[in-house]
Design an enzyme around this catalytic site. Sequence first.
Site, PDB file in Angstrom:
ATOM      1  N   HIS A  93       0.846  -1.203   0.000  1.00 28.39           N
ATOM      2  CA  HIS A  93       0.000   0.000   0.000  1.00 28.39           C
ATOM      3  C   HIS A  93       0.876   1.245   0.000  1.00 28.39           C
ATOM      4  CE1 HIS A  93       0.485   0.937   4.371  1.00 28.39           C
ATOM      5  NE2 HIS A  93       0.465  -0.363   4.548  1.00 28.39           N
ATOM      6  N   ASP A  95      -0.385   4.449   0.885  1.00 26.87           N
ATOM      7  CA  ASP A  95      -0.775   5.452   1.872  1.00 26.87           C
ATOM      8  C   ASP A  95      -0.019   5.221   3.166  1.00 26.87           C
ATOM      9  OD1 ASP A  95      -2.421   3.047   2.235  1.00 26.87           O
ATOM     10  OD2 ASP A  95      -3.420   4.174   3.829  1.00 26.87           O
ATOM     11  N   GLU A 162      -5.062   1.619   3.053  1.00 27.26           N
ATOM     12  CA  GLU A 162      -4.918   0.537   4.033  1.00 27.26           C
ATOM     13  C   GLU A 162      -4.852   1.075   5.451  1.00 27.26           C
ATOM     14  OE1 GLU A 162      -3.212  -2.262   6.788  1.00 27.26           O
ATOM     15  OE2 GLU A 162      -2.244  -0.399   6.123  1.00 27.26           O
TER      16      GLU A 162
END
Length: 456
Positions: A93, A95, A162
Site C-alpha cells: 500500500h 498510503d 490501508e
Amino acid sequence: MTTPTLSVEELRAAVERELPGVRADLERLARIPGIAFDGFDFTPLERSAEAVAELLRGCGLDTQIARIGDGHPAVIGVKPAPPGAPTVLLYAHHDVQPVGDLSLWESDPFEPVERDGRLYGRGCADDKAGVLAHVAALRAFGSGTADDRLPVGVVVFVEGEEEFGSASLPALLEAYKETLRSDVIVIADSGNWDIGVPALTTSLRGIVNMFVEVKVLKQAVHSGMAGGAVPDALMTLSRLLTTLHDDNGDVAVEGLVSTAAAPLDYPEDRFREETGLLDGVEFIGTGRIVERLWTKPSIAILGVDAPRTGEAPNAIVPTAKAKISIRLAPGDDRKRAYEIMKAHLEKHVSWGAHVDVTFEHDGDPIVIDATGPAYDAARAAFREAWDGTEPVDIGVGGSIPFIATFTEAFPGASVLVTGVEDPYAKAHGPNESLHLGEFAKVCLAEALLLRNVAAL
C-alpha cells in the site's frame, strides 16, 4: 512447468545492481505525504498513486489507477504469465499513517535520511518499502526491458487506504476479481522476527474499535454545590474502564477467546528495548510474551473526550467519552466480540449513569495454514537470501483485516504474508525507519520466490 530463467547467483548480482535505483525511488515516493485519514489533504494520495503507476509501467506492466466511489486511488499493474507458468499477486500500500507530534521526530518525516544503516521517514518501512521490494524483484528479472526474463505472470496491487481501514477494498476486489486472480498472493505488509531472522506471518489478531460515552447530568453544575452527592462523568468513566482488566493486567471481559502461541521465546529485555518501556514500568498480563501479543485479547484506551485541564472550570463534568480498541485472538469473531464488550460496559457502569456504546470499525483475525509448495518456495527463498538462516513462523499482535478479504475472494490461492519491517522499525510511530541491509535481503528473497514459484 517453466524453467527458471536466472540462476540464484545471477539474481543476487541483479538485485545488488538495482538496489541504488530502488532506494532512490523509495526516497522519492516517501517524500509524498499520502494520508487517507479524514481531515487531510488527499491531493498527495493522487500524486503517490501516479508515482507508483509510473514505477510499474517502467517494469513493463499494463497499469491503471483504480478506485471505487469516493475511495482513494489504488494502482493495478499486470504482466501476463508465460505459457504454463503461474501468476503471482504482489500486494503493498502507498498510503501512510499521520505523523503525530512533530516534536518527537528527529528529522523531517517526509524527507528521508539515513542514520546508522537505517532510512528514517514516514512510510520508509510501512509500506512504501513493500512497493519498492516488488519493483526490485521485477527489475532484477529485467521486466520491461529487451532482456525480460520474468518467469511468472505478475499482478501488482498497491492499495491507497490501508492505514484508514481499506473501506473500498472488498468492492475493488470484486470489481477487478478476474484481473487480480492469481495462484500465489504475496502481501508485503508485515515484518521479520528479528534483524537477520526472516519470518512468515501465519496469524494476526482481529480488531474491534468502539466508543463508550457516560452521561450523568443534563449540564455541568458547580462542583462545590453538588460535589459529594453527584458523580462526575470522568470519575464514572474511569471506574468503568478499570473493569476491563484484572489486577495482573489481563483482559477481564468474559467470553473473549484466547489460544496457544508458537513455541518462540520473546526475551523481555528485547521487548522492553523495542517498545521503549520506561525503567521501572512493569509488563501487564500473564503467560509468555508471544501469547500476550499474538494469541490473547488485549484492550487499549486510545483517547478520552473531556474538558482540557487548562480550560476546565470548577464544575462537575456531565459527560465523558472514550475510544476503546480490542485486539482479538485468532479464532474469535469480531461481531460476537463487539456484543460481548458492549454488554460488559452496560453491565458495569456505576451509580446508574447512562452509557452509550457505539461501533467504529472492525476486522477479522486470521490464521494461515502455511503448508504446501508455495510456502516451501518462500522458505527456501528466505534461507537463500539470509545466507542459510532458517525462517520462522510468527504471529502478529496487530491486525491486517484485508488479509481475510483476500482469502475469501481467492480461496484457492496460497497467501504469503511477508514484509520489510523489523522489531525496531517503529511503524506508525515517530522516527519510523527501514533497516537497509534487511531491505536488500527482502528484495532478493522476493526475486528468489518468483523464481521458485515458476518451478513448482
